[in-house]
Design a protein around this motif. Structure first.
Motif, mmCIF file in Angstrom:
data_model
loop_
_atom_site.group_PDB
_atom_site.id
_atom_site.type_symbol
_atom_site.label_atom_id
_atom_site.label_comp_id
_atom_site.label_asym_id
_atom_site.label_seq_id
_atom_site.Cartn_x
_atom_site.Cartn_y
_atom_site.Cartn_z
ATOM 1 N N LEU A 1 -25.440 58.790 36.652
ATOM 2 C CA LEU A 1 -26.605 59.366 37.321
ATOM 3 C C LEU A 1 -27.696 58.319 37.515
ATOM 4 C CD1 LEU A 1 -26.911 62.701 35.320
ATOM 5 C CD2 LEU A 1 -25.987 62.427 37.616
ATOM 6 N N TYR A 2 -28.354 58.377 38.659
ATOM 7 C CA TYR A 2 -29.552 57.576 38.905
ATOM 8 C C TYR A 2 -30.733 58.485 38.611
ATOM 9 C CZ TYR A 2 -33.305 55.218 41.365
ATOM 10 O OH TYR A 2 -34.495 54.623 41.676
ATOM 11 N N ARG A 3 -31.580 58.073 37.654
ATOM 12 C CA ARG A 3 -32.668 58.929 37.207
ATOM 13 C C ARG A 3 -34.026 58.325 37.569
ATOM 14 N NH1 ARG A 3 -29.164 59.364 32.383
ATOM 15 N NH2 ARG A 3 -28.457 61.523 32.293
ATOM 16 N N VAL B 1 -23.493 60.442 45.569
ATOM 17 C CA VAL B 1 -24.439 60.789 46.630
ATOM 18 C C VAL B 1 -25.270 59.563 47.015
ATOM 19 C CG1 VAL B 1 -26.449 62.224 47.193
ATOM 20 C CG2 VAL B 1 -24.550 63.183 45.881
ATOM 21 N N LEU B 2 -25.703 58.799 46.009
ATOM 22 C CA LEU B 2 -26.520 57.619 46.251
ATOM 23 C C LEU B 2 -25.754 56.563 47.052
ATOM 24 C CD1 LEU B 2 -29.358 56.570 45.564
ATOM 25 C CD2 LEU B 2 -28.360 55.431 43.595
ATOM 26 N N LYS C 1 -25.547 57.692 50.763
ATOM 27 C CA LYS C 1 -26.799 57.627 51.511
ATOM 28 C C LYS C 1 -27.378 56.216 51.574
ATOM 29 C CE LYS C 1 -28.257 62.371 50.749
ATOM 30 N NZ LYS C 1 -29.306 63.251 50.242
ATOM 31 N N LYS D 1 -35.766 63.584 38.110
ATOM 32 C CA LYS D 1 -34.827 63.805 39.207
ATOM 33 C C LYS D 1 -33.574 63.003 38.916
ATOM 34 C CE LYS D 1 -38.259 64.526 42.789
ATOM 35 N NZ LYS D 1 -38.812 64.050 44.063
ATOM 36 N N GLU D 2 -32.432 63.646 39.020
ATOM 37 C CA GLU D 2 -31.151 62.994 38.767
ATOM 38 C C GLU D 2 -30.295 63.072 40.021
ATOM 39 O OE1 GLU D 2 -29.700 65.190 35.403
ATOM 40 O OE2 GLU D 2 -30.609 63.792 33.997
ATOM 41 N N THR D 3 -29.748 61.913 40.423
ATOM 42 C CA THR D 3 -28.882 61.843 41.593
ATOM 43 C C THR D 3 -27.569 61.205 41.180
ATOM 44 O OG1 THR D 3 -30.857 61.458 42.927
ATOM 45 C CG2 THR D 3 -28.742 61.047 43.985
ATOM 46 N N TYR E 1 -24.289 58.979 41.447
ATOM 47 C CA TYR E 1 -24.061 57.750 42.203
ATOM 48 C C TYR E 1 -23.176 57.976 43.426
ATOM 49 C CZ TYR E 1 -26.598 54.105 39.827
ATOM 50 O OH TYR E 1 -27.604 53.293 39.372
#
Length: 142
Positions: A73-75, A91-92, A95, A85-87, A89
């Protein structure tokens, strides 16, 4: 015998191109951070920016080992309560793959003025094209 200390004006900086295609994400980021820091040079001095410029191409074709693409996760945190907010990787990387690699390298550099100066020497591109042909960068294999 005296220890050699590099001075800011006498450091020769080169330009390197790194192809990220098929490279492991974290290992690539740590090697890039090492080059930006100047640790690959014999005249490395901790308090002087002795690093080189790095151009990374094909950032979207970087590889994650294991299940990191789904689980990592990218936090970010706004500083307010409940502002985490957690995304994932996955999805990251769909995008903004150049941002993911840029952030990984940024977090490996010193958190001070010198680290910010080093980070300005990093250019990350999603595809195989870059606009730094005038600097005559060398292709480096990591």
């Amino acid at each position: 015998m005296k220890t050699y200390m590099a001075k800011p004006g006498e450091v020769q900086q080169k330009w390197y191109v790194v192809d990220a295609k098929g490279q492991v994400f974290g290992r690539l980021a740590s090697k890039i951070a090492s080059i930006l820091h100047g640790k690959n040079k014999p005249e490395y001095t901790p308090h002087v920016d002795t690093g080189d410029f790095v151009i990374v191409i094909n950032a979207e074709q970087v590889v994650f080992t294991g299940k990191k693409l789904e689980q990592k996760l990218y936090r970010t945190h706004s500083g307010y309560p409940g502002g985490l907010k957690e995304t994932p990787y996955k999805v990251l990387m769909e995008k903004k793959p150049e941002f993911a690699l840029y952030e990984a390298v940024r977090r490996m550099l010193p958190k001070n003025r010198l680290g910010r100066k080093m980070l300005k020497k990093l250019r990350v591109y999603k595809g195989a094209e870059h606009e730094h042909a005038a600097q005559m960068p060398e292709v480096i294999e990591l």
